[in-house]
Scaffold this motif. Structure first.
Motif, PDB file in Angstrom:
ATOM      1  N   GLU B  51     -13.719 -40.993  -3.165  1.00 26.25           N
ATOM      2  CA  GLU B  51     -14.895 -40.485  -3.881  1.00 26.25           C
ATOM      3  C   GLU B  51     -15.635 -39.435  -3.041  1.00 26.25           C
ATOM      4  OE1 GLU B  51     -16.644 -42.857  -6.445  1.00 26.25           O
ATOM      5  OE2 GLU B  51     -18.525 -41.741  -6.602  1.00 26.25           O
ATOM      6  N   LYS B  54     -13.655 -36.208  -2.897  1.00 29.58           N
ATOM      7  CA  LYS B  54     -13.726 -35.479  -4.161  1.00 29.58           C
ATOM      8  C   LYS B  54     -15.037 -34.699  -4.280  1.00 29.58           C
ATOM      9  CE  LYS B  54     -12.606 -37.312  -8.302  1.00 29.58           C
ATOM     10  NZ  LYS B  54     -12.259 -38.406  -9.256  1.00 29.58           N
ATOM     11  N   THR B  55     -16.143 -35.364  -3.886  1.00 27.04           N
ATOM     12  CA  THR B  55     -17.435 -34.677  -3.940  1.00 27.04           C
ATOM     13  C   THR B  55     -17.462 -33.482  -2.990  1.00 27.04           C
ATOM     14  OG1 THR B  55     -18.492 -36.775  -4.452  1.00 27.04           O
ATOM     15  CG2 THR B  55     -19.934 -34.994  -3.741  1.00 27.04           C
ATOM     16  N   SER B  58     -15.616 -30.690  -4.424  1.00 24.80           N
ATOM     17  CA  SER B  58     -16.325 -29.987  -5.500  1.00 24.80           C
ATOM     18  C   SER B  58     -17.420 -29.095  -4.941  1.00 24.80           C
ATOM     19  CB  SER B  58     -16.900 -30.981  -6.514  1.00 24.80           C
ATOM     20  OG  SER B  58     -18.105 -31.523  -6.037  1.00 24.80           O
ATOM     21  N   ARG B  59     -17.835 -29.349  -3.678  1.00 24.74           N
ATOM     22  CA  ARG B  59     -18.837 -28.496  -3.026  1.00 24.74           C
ATOM     23  C   ARG B  59     -18.197 -27.456  -2.121  1.00 24.74           C
ATOM     24  NH1 ARG B  59     -22.542 -33.397  -1.388  1.00 24.74           N
ATOM     25  NH2 ARG B  59     -23.440 -33.839  -3.402  1.00 24.74           N
ATOM     26  N   ILE B  61     -16.484 -27.773   0.491  1.00 23.87           N
ATOM     27  CA  ILE B  61     -16.512 -28.068   1.927  1.00 23.87           C
ATOM     28  C   ILE B  61     -15.099 -28.475   2.356  1.00 23.87           C
ATOM     29  CG2 ILE B  61     -17.428 -29.664   3.669  1.00 23.87           C
ATOM     30  CD1 ILE B  61     -20.080 -29.637   1.998  1.00 23.87           C
ATOM     31  N   PRO B  76     -16.836 -23.096   4.551  1.00 24.09           N
ATOM     32  CA  PRO B  76     -17.329 -24.376   4.042  1.00 24.09           C
ATOM     33  C   PRO B  76     -18.706 -24.264   3.400  1.00 24.09           C
ATOM     34  CG  PRO B  76     -17.294 -24.367   6.450  1.00 24.09           C
ATOM     35  CD  PRO B  76     -16.588 -23.132   5.999  1.00 24.09           C
ATOM     36  N   GLY B  77     -18.850 -24.919   2.267  1.00 23.09           N
ATOM     37  CA  GLY B  77     -20.162 -25.022   1.635  1.00 23.09           C
ATOM     38  C   GLY B  77     -20.533 -23.856   0.747  1.00 23.09           C
ATOM     39  N   ILE B  78     -19.636 -22.864   0.632  1.00 27.19           N
ATOM     40  CA  ILE B  78     -19.968 -21.729  -0.233  1.00 27.19           C
ATOM     41  C   ILE B  78     -19.193 -21.841  -1.529  1.00 27.19           C
ATOM     42  CG2 ILE B  78     -20.054 -19.229  -0.450  1.00 27.19           C
ATOM     43  CD1 ILE B  78     -20.190 -19.159   2.622  1.00 27.19           C
ATOM     44  N   ASP B  81     -19.533 -18.407  -7.067  1.00 25.96           N
ATOM     45  CA  ASP B  81     -20.797 -18.090  -7.734  1.00 25.96           C
ATOM     46  C   ASP B  81     -21.962 -18.935  -7.204  1.00 25.96           C
ATOM     47  OD1 ASP B  81     -22.533 -16.876  -9.553  1.00 25.96           O
ATOM     48  OD2 ASP B  81     -22.137 -18.349 -11.113  1.00 25.96           O
ATOM     49  N   PRO B  82     -22.214 -18.895  -5.877  1.00 32.69           N
ATOM     50  CA  PRO B  82     -23.203 -19.801  -5.270  1.00 32.69           C
ATOM     51  C   PRO B  82     -24.631 -19.586  -5.752  1.00 32.69           C
ATOM     52  CG  PRO B  82     -22.510 -18.135  -3.689  1.00 32.69           C
ATOM     53  CD  PRO B  82     -21.602 -18.000  -4.876  1.00 32.69           C
TER      54      PRO B  82
END
Lengths: 243, 243
Positions: B51, B54-55, B58-59, B61, B76-78, B81-82
């Motif tokens: 889980e 997966k999150t 989706s971000r 990262i 990472p983290g971008i 379409d941020p």
């Protein structure tokens, strides 16, 4: 196979919901139908809908409020830390780099705000200047209201992107330096007031210069912090770990 | 209760993995341990680890590559379409607003690149200018390589944030206008070359001016598009729906 099929169905539901928001069928802040209704609407299982909603929530497009339902976010699609600043290790350089961008962007924004702002927007900017000032004078934490002051100016500049960009840049700077320094508080009051008054007078050049002065003061502050290794940690604390 | 407890455990695992990336324990592009190893490391069930992964995927990262494992993203983290541009409805105004920001930011960036670029970076910029030129001359689609040209200039300006910001802004503009117009292609070759040559000559003022000219040309192009309702749709197609 079953897993992949479900993943792709859920992806389709994600796209459908996103398109309904883009097309304005669901507006910002709207409550969207519940799981049962959506599963009928898209002819998929409830667990597929649940999966799609969870993914859209993790992307800040939907917001799940336990007990009251699922809503469209106010700023759909904009994640916390959308540009991944927390993954940049050198936080002092990050602050200086962000201030370099502010020094290029914000004087222009202040000038455009002075030229383009409506009367109500000007009232809002002047009032917000007062809110920050009162918080500073009462010794409260004013970071959030300070970001809002700059965001209101960006909104008055009538560019749809800048009000999104300014909080991303400015909040990060505030997260980097917790400022309790009296000199900076005083300087903030003076330069904020100069910016608000120039916009109120619809003097673009003056607004540009006041904003430049405001940001350069912050820049010198962080530059001093960079060279001054023996800084007083009670004055400034730089979060080197998480943001 | 069971559900909430699991959600909060999974959230803790998310934070732990994110912190390990921020601290540099896992580097960009690294493969991270598999589900079994992570569930032992964090003393949680495999489904909790799954889980969390997966999150984080989706971000943007982590990246799950089926069959080969889970990796730390290069940026990472971008998110795609941020800044949520696809939720802005008026796409022509969006393009003009983005060009307004480019006109403020990029001439400054070109100037700094001319001042700060290393020899290898200059070679890279000149070479990339050639790549775009060849694609234009052969009639190919050059959007991606064009964004890379501007990104390389941003990298040479030695600001850690700008190379992230430039693709976000420029890719969106390209998504908005598919340009097959011969005049714009010719203009792009000329102004790109002027920018690259000015940086190579380490002439900051000249680089600034060439970049300004380049962006103003694009600006006039989109402004014409705005006023010219009877445009030839074979020349420019504006994506009004999804981006």
């Amino acid at each position: 196979m079953g897993f992949n099929r479900k993943a792709s169905l859920s992806h389709t539901v994600e796209r459908n919901i996103t398109d309904l928001i883009i097309d304005g069928y669901y507006q910002r802040g709207d409550k969207i139908p519940n799981e049962i209704e959506l599963s009928k609407k898209f002819e998929v299982s409830r667990s597929t809908v649940r999966e799609a909603i969870k993914t859209l929530a993790s992307r800040n497009i939907l917001e799940i409020r336990r007990g009251s339902g699922t809503f469209v976010c106010d700023k759909p699609g904009i994640a916390e830390d959308p540009l991944g600043f927390r993954f940049i290790n050198d936080k002092i350089k990050l602050a200086l780099d962000l201030l370099e961008i502010r020094l290029v962007l914000e004087p222009h924004i202040a000038e455009k705000a002075a030229e383009r702002a409506g009367d109500e927007e000007i009232k809002g900017i002047v009032a917000q200047c007062g809110v920050v000032e009162e918080l500073i004078l009462s010794g409260g934490s004013y970071e959030e209201e300070d970001v809002l002051f700059h965001t209101k100016i960006a909104q008055a500049a009538k560019n749809a992107v800048i009000p999104t960009l300014i909080p991303v840049i400015n909040s990060t700077i505030f997260l980097l330096m917790r400022v309790t320094n009296t000199a900076l508080r005083k300087e903030t009051i003076l330069t904020h007031r100069a910016i608000a008054e120039a916009i109120q007078a619809r003097n673009g050049e003056s607004a540009r210069n006041a904003m430049m002065e405001h940001i350069m003061y912050n820049q010198r502050f962080v530059e001093k912090l960079k060279t001054d290794r023996e800084m007083d940690s009670s004055v400034i604390s730089v979060l080197t770990g998480e943001m």
